[in-house]
Design an enzyme around this catalytic site. Structure first.
Site, short mmCIF file in Angstrom:
data_model
loop_
_atom_site.label_atom_id
_atom_site.label_comp_id
_atom_site.label_asym_id
_atom_site.label_seq_id
_atom_site.Cartn_x
_atom_site.Cartn_y
_atom_site.Cartn_z
CD GLU A 116 -23.90 148.14 27.78
OE1 GLU A 116 -23.78 149.35 28.04
OE2 GLU A 116 -24.89 147.66 27.22
CG HIS A 140 -24.19 143.97 31.96
ND1 HIS A 140 -25.47 144.12 32.46
CD2 HIS A 140 -24.34 143.89 30.61
CE1 HIS A 140 -26.33 144.14 31.46
NE2 HIS A 140 -25.68 143.99 30.32
CG HIS A 142 -28.09 139.80 29.38
ND1 HIS A 142 -28.06 139.75 28.01
CD2 HIS A 142 -27.62 141.03 29.71
CE1 HIS A 142 -27.59 140.89 27.53
NE2 HIS A 142 -27.30 141.69 28.55
CD GLU A 170 -26.99 133.45 55.52
OE1 GLU A 170 -26.16 133.44 54.60
OE2 GLU A 170 -26.86 132.83 56.59
CG HIS A 211 -30.23 145.29 29.26
ND1 HIS A 211 -29.79 146.14 28.29
CD2 HIS A 211 -29.21 144.39 29.41
CE1 HIS A 211 -28.59 145.79 27.87
NE2 HIS A 211 -28.21 144.73 28.54
P1 13P Z 1 -21.06 143.49 24.42
O1 13P Z 1 -21.00 142.25 23.59
O2 13P Z 1 -20.66 144.72 23.64
O3 13P Z 1 -20.27 143.35 25.70
O4 13P Z 1 -22.57 143.75 24.82
C1 13P Z 1 -23.31 142.77 25.47
C2 13P Z 1 -24.35 143.36 26.36
O5 13P Z 1 -24.79 142.71 27.28
C3 13P Z 1 -24.83 144.74 26.11
O6 13P Z 1 -25.58 145.23 27.18
ZN ZN Z 2 -26.46 143.60 28.40
#
Ligand code: 13P
Ligand code: ZN
Length: 274
Positions: A116, A140, A142, A170, A211
């Site tokens: 990413e 980023h 999940h 808040e 995602h």
């Molecule tokens: P990477 O292992 O390449 O960082 O990818 C993980 C991910 O969350 C892709 O969206």
């Molecule tokens: Zn991801």
């Protein structure tokens, strides 16, 4: 001071550990990048190898020319960062045109920066410009509950913002600029990077439907804290929906009063009539 003892490296390691414990980073899920300060780029000089080859980023990030980033490797598990930083994370340097990067530390044994990279660097580029050099972190994750919500709420940033603001008093103070939503897209490239960074012009939080979530901030603590706040709010919303939905809530006028009391600007577009 050894590189691993430097404050930014210790803070980064702590955040990866905390985020993994939160359950946001199954397997290699998620990635975190930090733009080094000038004095940090100077401090690492004795520990980096500037002789490595440049690789194309795939996008141009002119205002990030010659900057250094600490980031996770592609396919690396965030829960393993504390175990071995050199294997799981690395420091890259951007060339003077903003078109290529080279690995100057870490990512040993042929590892590569996160897939990413485009989303991270394009978001850094926007935030560096918009915040006058202040923002340094893109994360980023999940995030389970936010992802779950992308299956039931309309994929509209205004709706996500309002619904999540309502779940904890808040929230509007922590993310007054609201949330952007990217519809489902193929991850790992320039296209999703463009969509994400466009939304970063206005928001610090961008959700990728089905995602995960991107957060941006000035420090690692603030960025982690933002992710934590938004995801917690999503957890409450998931519970409320599972219990049959809201019977009462914080109203648009309550938010207007909150804005006054806390001296924050809450855009009226999020305070629409329901
Ligand atoms: P990477 O292992 O390449 O960082 O990818 C993980 C991910 O969350 C892709 O969206
Ligand atoms: Zn991801």
């Amino acid at each position: 001071m050894e590189l691993l003892q430097m404050k930014f490296m210790r803070e980064y390691t702590k955040i990866t550990k905390d985020a993994a414990l939160k359950g946001w980073h199954e397997r290699n899920g998620g990635n975190i990048s930090y733009r080094l300060k000038e004095e940090e780029a100077v401090a690492i000089r004795d520990f980096v190898n500037e002789e490595s080859e440049y690789t194309a980023i795939g996008v141009t990030v002119e205002n990030l020319a010659s900057e250094y980033f600490l980031l996770t490797g592609s396919g690396k598990f965030i829960r393993n960062v504390a175990l071995s930083q050199e294997e799981n994370v690395g420091i890259i340097k951007i060339d003077e045109k903003g078109e290529n990067y080279k690995i100057v530390w870490g990512l040993i044994n042929g590892a590569k920066p996160t897939s990413e990279l485009a989303s991270h660097l394009m978001s850094h580029s926007v935030k560096k410009r918009k915040t006058n050099d202040k923002y340094r972190v893109i994360m980023h994750s999940h995030t389970t509950n936010l992802i779950a919500l992308t299956f039931v709420l309309p994929l509209d940033g205004k709706v996500f913002t309002r619904e999540l603001w309502e779940m904890a008093t808040e929230c509007p103070v922590v993310f007054p600029d609201g949330i952007g939503v990217v519809p489902w897209m193929v991850p790992g490239g320039a296209e999703i990077g463009k969509e994400t960074s466009n939304l970063m012009e206005e928001h610090d939080v961008v959700i990728w439907a089905h995602h995960g979530t991107f957060c941006s901030g000035e420090t690692m603590d603030l960025t982690f804290g933002l992710m934590d706040t938004v995801e917690k709010s999503a957890e409450i919303l998931v519970k409320v929906l599972a219990m049959g939905g809201k019977k009462q809530t914080i109203t648009a006028d309550n938010f207007r009063d909150l804005a006054e009391g806390f001296n924050v600007i809450l855009p009226e577009k999020f305070l629409y009539e329901k």
